[in-house]
Structures are given as structure tokens and as C-alpha cells.
Scaffold this active site. Sequence first.
Site, PDB file in Angstrom:
ATOM      1  N   TRP A   1      48.070  38.143  46.354  1.00 46.46           N
ATOM      2  CA  TRP A   1      47.280  36.885  46.795  1.00 46.46           C
ATOM      3  C   TRP A   1      47.423  36.239  46.976  1.00 46.46           C
ATOM      4  CZ3 TRP A   1      44.998  32.756  44.466  1.00 46.46           C
ATOM      5  CH2 TRP A   1      44.129  31.601  45.914  1.00 46.46           C
TER       6      TRP A   1
ATOM      7  N   GLU B   1      45.761  41.161  49.428  1.00 43.87           N
ATOM      8  CA  GLU B   1      44.124  40.793  49.527  1.00 43.87           C
ATOM      9  C   GLU B   1      43.144  40.004  50.101  1.00 43.87           C
ATOM     10  OE1 GLU B   1      43.253  39.051  45.591  1.00 43.87           O
ATOM     11  OE2 GLU B   1      41.699  38.716  45.158  1.00 43.87           O
TER      12      GLU B   1
ATOM     13  N   LYS C   1      41.006  36.968  51.933  1.00 46.07           N
ATOM     14  CA  LYS C   1      40.377  35.924  51.340  1.00 46.07           C
ATOM     15  C   LYS C   1      39.169  35.278  52.702  1.00 46.07           C
ATOM     16  CE  LYS C   1      39.649  32.437  48.519  1.00 46.07           C
ATOM     17  NZ  LYS C   1      40.180  32.133  46.983  1.00 46.07           N
TER      18      LYS C   1
ATOM     19  N   ASP D   1      37.826  42.192  47.305  1.00 49.82           N
ATOM     20  CA  ASP D   1      37.497  40.959  46.133  1.00 49.82           C
ATOM     21  C   ASP D   1      36.084  41.047  46.547  1.00 49.82           C
ATOM     22  OD1 ASP D   1      36.637  38.682  45.053  1.00 49.82           O
ATOM     23  OD2 ASP D   1      38.485  38.353  44.439  1.00 49.82           O
TER      24      ASP D   1
ATOM     25  N   HIS E   1      34.963  37.607  48.204  1.00 54.04           N
ATOM     26  CA  HIS E   1      35.923  36.737  50.056  1.00 54.04           C
ATOM     27  C   HIS E   1      35.383  37.289  51.676  1.00 54.04           C
ATOM     28  CE1 HIS E   1      39.720  36.624  46.944  1.00 54.04           C
ATOM     29  NE2 HIS E   1      39.229  35.669  46.703  1.00 54.04           N
TER      30      HIS E   1
ATOM     31  N   HIS F   1      38.421  44.104  43.344  1.00 59.39           N
ATOM     32  CA  HIS F   1      38.411  43.181  42.614  1.00 59.39           C
ATOM     33  C   HIS F   1      36.755  42.613  42.521  1.00 59.39           C
ATOM     34  CE1 HIS F   1      42.765  40.259  42.692  1.00 59.39           C
ATOM     35  NE2 HIS F   1      42.334  41.877  41.984  1.00 59.39           N
TER      36      HIS F   1
ATOM     37  N   ASP G   1      33.406  31.402  46.484  1.00 51.58           N
ATOM     38  CA  ASP G   1      33.778  32.760  45.429  1.00 51.58           C
ATOM     39  C   ASP G   1      34.249  31.709  44.546  1.00 51.58           C
ATOM     40  OD1 ASP G   1      36.004  34.525  44.649  1.00 51.58           O
ATOM     41  OD2 ASP G   1      37.739  33.559  45.651  1.00 51.58           O
TER      42      ASP G   1
ATOM     43  N   ASP H   1      33.839  33.536  40.968  1.00 54.32           N
ATOM     44  CA  ASP H   1      34.233  34.161  40.153  1.00 54.32           C
ATOM     45  C   ASP H   1      33.007  34.412  39.046  1.00 54.32           C
ATOM     46  OD1 ASP H   1      36.650  34.963  41.317  1.00 54.32           O
ATOM     47  OD2 ASP H   1      37.178  32.981  41.495  1.00 54.32           O
TER      48      ASP H   1
ATOM     49  N   ASP I   1      37.393  40.587  38.376  1.00 49.86           N
ATOM     50  CA  ASP I   1      38.484  39.077  38.750  1.00 49.86           C
ATOM     51  C   ASP I   1      37.201  38.346  39.218  1.00 49.86           C
ATOM     52  OD1 ASP I   1      40.176  36.963  39.786  1.00 49.86           O
ATOM     53  OD2 ASP I   1      39.959  36.939  41.875  1.00 49.86           O
TER      54      ASP I   1
HETATM   55  C1  LIG Z   1      43.961  34.863  39.809  1.00 47.77           C
HETATM   56  C2  LIG Z   1      43.784  36.148  41.233  1.00 47.77           C
HETATM   57  O1  LIG Z   1      44.292  36.411  41.053  1.00 47.77           O
HETATM   58  C3  LIG Z   1      42.827  34.851  42.271  1.00 47.77           C
HETATM   59  O2  LIG Z   1      41.727  35.702  41.901  1.00 47.77           O
HETATM   60  C4  LIG Z   1      42.813  36.254  43.446  1.00 47.77           C
HETATM   61  O3  LIG Z   1      43.042  37.844  43.335  1.00 47.77           O
HETATM   62  C5  LIG Z   1      41.932  35.803  44.069  1.00 47.77           C
HETATM   63  O4  LIG Z   1      40.512  36.548  43.881  1.00 47.77           O
HETATM   64  C6  LIG Z   1      41.702  34.509  44.936  1.00 47.77           C
HETATM   65  O5  LIG Z   1      40.222  34.055  45.357  1.00 47.77           O
HETATM   66 MN   LIG Z   2      41.213  37.937  43.891  1.00 53.95          MN
END
Ligand SMILES: C[C@H](O)[C@H](O)[C@@H](O)C(=O)CO
Ligand SMILES: [Mn+2]
Length: 419
Positions: A185, A226, A228, A259, A262, A286, A294, A296, A326
Amino acid sequence: MNTQIENAYALAKERYGELGIDVENALAAFRQIPVSMHCWQGDDVVGFEQGAGSLSGGIQTTGNYPGKARSATELRQDLDFAMGLIPGAKRLNLHAIYLEADKPIARDQIQPEHFRGWVGWAKTNQVGLDFNPTCFSHPQSEDGFTLSHQDDKIRQFWIDHCKACRHISAYFGESLGTASVMNIWVPDGMKDLPVDRLSPRRRLMESLDEIIAEKIDERYHLDAVESKLFGVGLESYTVGSNEFYLGYAASRDIVLCLDAGHFHPTEVISDKISAASLYVRRMLLHVSRPVRWDSDHVVLLDDETQAIAHEIVRNGLLDRVHIGLDFFDASINRVAAWAIGTRNMKKALLKALLEPTEQLRQMETSGDYTGRLAMMEEAKSLPWQAVWDYACAIEGVPVSSYWLNDVRQYELQILEQRG
Ligand SMILES: C[C@H](O)[C@H](O)[C@@H](O)C(=O)CO
Ligand SMILES: [Mn+2]
């Protein structure tokens, strides 16, 4: 084992049996499905590079709950503890910044030896390892570009970092006998409207081609990419968009990483799994929880987590979809965050394996949509929780919310002592 748990399990088996579901088979399958826990929940994505800077790349950890791991030893201690709260197979997903070295090592110079401690730990704990180049939190990424940079020297630095990471990933796979999924990523993008959206994408494609040019045995290493939508400070343009990587993964026959945070707010990755499965051999997920962006957040046992599990199980994709997590929440106990999120992913998988899918399919095929909706809803309250408790009990993992007592103790005895 507690007789209440055994009795509830026996009753649940009977109930599921009436629907033609073999609980023992489901349980055996459940225990084999690995979920890759991400190391970065344990220390707010900081890592152990000497002189590490602050987190960048458009991602953010918020909160300052005490007790975060400050070294690989502490992180492994926390992981040992967290993994003991979660039933079934587990893997660990490492980022390159979690290396161990007694002097600063440039990212393009990292070697398998810097991860020997992790491989030793993984062998002892019988878990597989996955890997990620770290193309952020670094002076060479601060202007928003890495693998798509217009400066060839900077671009080459990141290419070399990713190449070095592939060798580390293959070392994981060879040492542990299970392929390491290495996910690339990059944060590359722009805050405001670019004039040229094409050139960075062409450079990213060329960089990736150079990175994956060396063939590595799939038994040891798998390349993933990945996509985004946007990052903080990179709102107008992301070089590695969904279309870019779907096309890239399909045309290069590598793993596509989806993800959950994303995409546009009403888009869900559960709906993308079946579609992508027609064009890519493997996917990496993810699993995350975006709240308005996003963000998390810790994974819940919510509709989307359940839908993700259903899509994998219903479509027979368990051996083609690698399930990773993630999220990074620094506002609550970090070990509890791992336990909550991973247990929820696992609960979703168990529930999906216990679904009367054949019956639902027959209703759908015959146009009985009333029956389909009724049964789908009823299935939610079948006694899956008795099976979950039993799964925890047979693995010696705390049942129900008893894991929280253990976390409180751990916080008192270990985390609070870290200062
Ligand atoms: C830390 C990770 O690699 C990161 O979260 C990545 O996977 C991502 O989702 C960035 O938005
Ligand atoms: Mn991710």
C-alpha cells in the site's frame, strides 16, 4: 469443561441438525480459518526503527491510552496475551518498520536477519506471518509520492525497499511453511486537483512491474496490492485507486487487497468479493470499520462484517481469500481492541459456517423471496453463540466476556508498569 457450556452446545447441535447443518463439521472448518492480526494495533503504527518519525501518509491514530508496546519484546508479549483470548487459527501481519536492529537500517537495506526474532516467535506459537513494505512515515515519502514519484532516485528507493521486503516475506514463508502475503500500500496522492492523473499511475505501474519481476515461489510468498479512495491531506487524488489495482492485480495475476475503509461511504467490500473473484485468483481483505471516513475503528460484529464472512463462505472462497484486519485505536486498551476485533471477525465466520445456506439458495432459486428473507432473519438468532462458547472452551480461550477480566489483570500487571 463447564457442563452449562456442554449442555448448551448439545442443544445447539440438535437445533442445527433439524436444519441439516452439521455443527461438528462447521466447527472443524472454523478452527482452521486463519485471521491475520495486524501488529500495528499494538503500538499505534509506530514501529521500531531507530529514530522513527511520526505517522504520515494520510493515516491517523487517535487517542493516548497508556501502555503501548515500545519494543518488539513488548509487542510480542502483548500479542501472546491477545492471541490467548482468541480461538482458532491465527497469523500475524507485520510491517517493515517492525524490524529489530541495533543500528539504523535504511529501508532499502532491510534483510531477513532483521526479522529473525519474529520468525522465532512465530515458530514457537505456530502462526504464519504476513508482511508489508512501509512506504510512509519517512522523509522520502513526505511530499506525498513514493512508487509513483517523478524523481527517479526517490522512486528507485521505494522500489528497492519493496524488493527487499519480498525477500523477507519469502523468508517468512520458507521458514514457517506457509506463504506470506505481502501487501503493498502506498499513500501516493494529492491534496488538490492534479492536472496529470495519468503519469503517476503509469509510473506506479512500472514500479510495481519492476518490484514483482523476480519470480518467487507461491508456496512462500504472494504479492498483494491495496487500493484506496483518499487519505488525510491527499483528498483529491489517489494514484493507487480501485480501478488501478483491480486492473493491475487481474492483469499480473497477483492478490487484490480490499480494505473495508477504502471506498465511498455507502460502498461495501462484501459486494466486491464475488465480482473480483471472477477476475483475480486470490484476494486479501483488510477488515476494518470506517466511521464517516477511513477511521480504522475496531471491527464489530455488524452487518458488514457478517456479510463479508457470508460472501467468503457461501461462495466457497475460503482458500482464495486471505482474511486480515486493519484497525488502530489508541483510545482504548490496545490488547482489548485486538481481542474485540478479532473475536468479532471469527464470530462472523462461525455464524456464516452455521447458516442454512442450501435452504436459502433453494428458496431464492424458486423465487420464494419471502421465505428467503424470513429464514435469513431467523438464522441470526439460531444458537450459534453456544457453538462459539464451546469453540472457545475446547481451545482453552476465555468464554463470553470473561476475557475482559484477564485484560484488566494484564493492564494492571503489565501495561500500567510501562509508564
Ligand atoms: C498500516 C497499513 O498498512 C495501512 O493501514 C494500509 O493498509 C491502509 O489501509 C492505509 O489506509
Ligand atoms: Mn488497509
